[in-house]
Scaffold this motif. Structure first.
Motif, short mmCIF file in Angstrom:
data_model
loop_
_atom_site.label_atom_id
_atom_site.label_comp_id
_atom_site.label_asym_id
_atom_site.label_seq_id
_atom_site.Cartn_x
_atom_site.Cartn_y
_atom_site.Cartn_z
N GLN A 5 -14.10 -77.44 32.65
CA GLN A 5 -14.77 -78.76 32.65
C GLN A 5 -14.00 -79.77 31.80
O GLN A 5 -13.98 -80.96 32.12
N ASP A 6 -13.35 -79.31 30.75
CA ASP A 6 -12.52 -80.19 29.93
C ASP A 6 -11.29 -80.65 30.70
O ASP A 6 -10.83 -81.79 30.55
N TRP A 7 -10.75 -79.78 31.54
CA TRP A 7 -9.58 -80.14 32.34
C TRP A 7 -9.94 -81.24 33.33
O TRP A 7 -9.13 -82.14 33.58
N HIS A 8 -11.14 -81.18 33.88
CA HIS A 8 -11.57 -82.23 34.81
C HIS A 8 -11.79 -83.56 34.08
O HIS A 8 -11.48 -84.63 34.62
N GLN A 9 -12.29 -83.48 32.85
CA GLN A 9 -12.38 -84.70 32.03
C GLN A 9 -10.99 -85.24 31.72
O GLN A 9 -10.75 -86.45 31.73
N ALA A 10 -10.06 -84.32 31.46
CA ALA A 10 -8.67 -84.72 31.19
C ALA A 10 -8.10 -85.44 32.41
O ALA A 10 -7.38 -86.44 32.27
N ASP A 34 -16.13 -94.22 35.99
CA ASP A 34 -16.69 -94.59 34.70
C ASP A 34 -17.02 -96.09 34.73
O ASP A 34 -16.13 -96.94 34.65
N ARG A 92 -7.80 -88.48 22.96
CA ARG A 92 -8.82 -87.64 23.58
C ARG A 92 -8.19 -86.68 24.59
O ARG A 92 -8.57 -85.52 24.68
N LEU A 125 -8.50 -82.51 25.12
CA LEU A 125 -8.99 -81.93 26.36
C LEU A 125 -7.97 -80.98 27.00
O LEU A 125 -8.33 -79.95 27.55
N ASP A 145 -9.70 -87.28 34.51
CA ASP A 145 -10.22 -88.65 34.49
C ASP A 145 -9.49 -89.50 33.46
O ASP A 145 -9.21 -90.68 33.70
N HIS A 146 -9.16 -88.92 32.33
CA HIS A 146 -8.42 -89.65 31.30
C HIS A 146 -7.01 -89.99 31.79
O HIS A 146 -6.48 -91.07 31.48
#
Length: 176
Positions: A143-148, A88, A132, A136, A150-151
């Motif tokens: 796809q939300d788990w992959h964003q999670a 990011d 956030r 997630l 990153d978080h």
């Protein structure tokens, strides 16, 4: 091992830490190795193993970062031994600014003010990540788990920054 099951919680990022501590104490009382002092060697060994699992589970679930990692692991995404970095760009730029600010503390005319400002900034940013992340992690979408994930990586970085800030603050007191 599913630590949520061990402590009789539904898998969720939001955990009642007071209830977690209560259940931890109850589980420890039930399987404490001293209760098996006059039992077979196998039962003693099992009690020690169970105690270690309970301790590991408690440490995992009481910490938001490790709890989030555990939730993702239960969903099949393992982060604990990875070396993936955050991609990011705005976050990376912010990291650089924070690191520069950390380096400026020692030479600052008002280091306490800078420490307070950075501390509040780190807390606010971490809270926004956690908010956030909770959303997630509740999702059933991969796809939300992959964003999670990153978080979680960002949150791990924030923990490191907070540690660095604490060390910088300690160094100021050591110099006085």
């Amino acid at each position: 091992m599913n630590y949520f099951e061990l402590f009789s919680f539904s898998p969720s990022f939001d955990v009642d830490t007071a209830l977690l501590a209560h259940r931890y104490r109850d589980l420890q009382k039930a399987v404490h190795p001293d209760k098996f002092a006059h039992s077979t060697e196998q039962n003693k060994r099992l009690a020690v193993q169970r105690t270690a699992q309970i301790n590991d589970g408690f440490q995992t679930l009481k910490n938001p970062v490790s709890r989030a990692e555990h939730l993702l692991a239960l969903k099949g995404i393992e982060l604990s031994h990875e070396s993936t970095t955050v991609k990011d760009t705005p976050f990376l730029m912010q990291q650089m600014q924070w690191r520069e600010s950390l380096e400026d503390i020692r030479d600052s005319a008002a280091p306490d003010d800078l420490i307070d400002e950075l501390n509040q900034c780190f807390i606010d940013y971490s809270q926004s990540i956690i908010s956030r992340l909770a959303i997630l992690l509740e999702s059933d979408q991969p796809q939300d788990w992959h964003q999670a994930a990153d978080h979680i990586r960002k949150l791990k970085f924030m923990v490191k920054l907070q540690d660095e800030l604490s060390r910088a603050e300690d160094a100021l007191f050591d110099d006085e």
